[in-house]
Design a protein around this motif. Structure first.
Motif: not given
Length: 321
Positions: A45-47, A156, A160, A171, A291-294
């Motif tokens: 995921t993004s995290t 969430t 952030t 990140y 992870s930088l792209s959703t």
């Protein structure tokens, strides 16, 4: 300056034909400082890994507890539905986070319930709001730790938590100490255990990814990796705190492995020409480019996946730390 591990790895980012290692275990730690879960696969995921450090236990002032001050957290067993680690899975009304601890009744925390946000939650340098899991969870942890406590979930929707931009700009993570992923090799653990009177299990070091097939401390040098078509960057050697000295089976601390690591893995040994801060290092912190792209599916790594090293530095002294 980073040095390419080979000519082939520097041309168009191509993947070497031979893997340097393979993943032998994947661990997710849903509640910060509580026991981890060994899983066959995990979604990115993004995290970081989904469900990793999604929750934290806090004191009456909203400050996070960790094993450094509450070693009993090591004995809290955490369970999620097995399907929670399948890509795209979403919780239902019957999906729970299940907790067990010595002397305590079973605690079930519903995953899909709406929680009230509370402000003033602090994890190291970060502060913000989090979602309160309610009175039952609060009473359970307060009784177990013997002091007022609450279980909170990362918010969430409104919050952030950025990774140190000096090492990995852009990140983010949830309640991890610093970075989304920690990778350790079996070779490094074996090399350490050869020097210890009593060998230690990998759970002392709480990695997310355990790999095998490479030499001891090879992961120090890795700066660009490819796993299942995902790109990971090794951004900082992992400086170890008190937690590896805590026996994860009984919560009792000792002097090892820190005493031995000071002899073989201190900044004085690994980085003699750099500023000395009394740190010891074991493992490599990672971020994942994707992870930088959703958008996009297939952001999953699995036990058995080969690890290809595209770039590495020439020595531990050249690795960021």
């Amino acid at each position: 300056m980073e040095k390419a591990s080979s000519i082939i790895s520097s041309i168009f980012g191509s993947t070497p034909s031979e893997a340097e290692a393979k993943i032998t275990s994947i661990f997710v730690y849903p509640i910060k400082s509580c026991r981890g879960i060994s899983v066959p696969q995990a979604s990115i995921t993004s995290t970081g890994f989904r469900w990793d450090r999604h929750w934290v236990v806090v004191n009456s002032k909203g400050r996070a507890y960790t094993q450094r001050v509450e070693p009993k957290l090591a004995l809290v067993e955490v369970e999620l539905p097995k399907e929670a680690f399948n890509e795209g899975w979403e919780p239902t009304q019957g999906s729970y986070l299940v907790l067990r601890a010595p002397g305590m009744n079973l605690l079930k925390v519903q995953l899909s319930k709406n929680c009230e946000p509370i402000d003033g939650i602090t994890v190291w340098e970060w502060s913000g709001s989090a979602l309160d899991e309610g009175a039952e969870a609060s009473e359970w942890f307060s009784k177990y730790l013997g002091k007022p406590s609450r279980l909170v979930r990362f918010n969430t929707a409104s919050e952030t938590r950025a990774v140190d931009p000096n090492f990995a700009r852009g990140y983010k993570t949830m309640f991890s100490d610093e970075y989304p992923f920690l990778l350790i090799s079996q070779g490094s653990l074996n090399a350490l255990n050869e020097r210890l009177a009593e060998p230690l299990p990998i759970n002392r070091f709480r990695p997310n990814i355990l790999v095998d097939g490479c030499g001891p401390f090879s992961e120090d040098l890795w700066t660009v990796l490819k796993i299942n078509n995902l790109t990971f960057n090794g951004v900082k050697l992992c400086a170890r705190c008190k937690v590896p000295t805590i026996n994860q089976e009984n919560g009792i601390a000792s002097t090892e492995p820190t005493e031995t690591l000071m002899k073989i893995r201190s900044d004085k040994v690994l980085r003699p020409t750099r500023n000395q801060r009394g740190k010891v290092y074991f493992g490599q912190n990672l971020v994942c480019k994707e992870s930088l792209s959703t958008s996009g599916k297939g952001k999953v790594i699995k036990v058995g996946d080969p690890v290809y090293v595209l770039k590495k530095v020439s020595s531990s002294a050249d690795a960021p730390a």
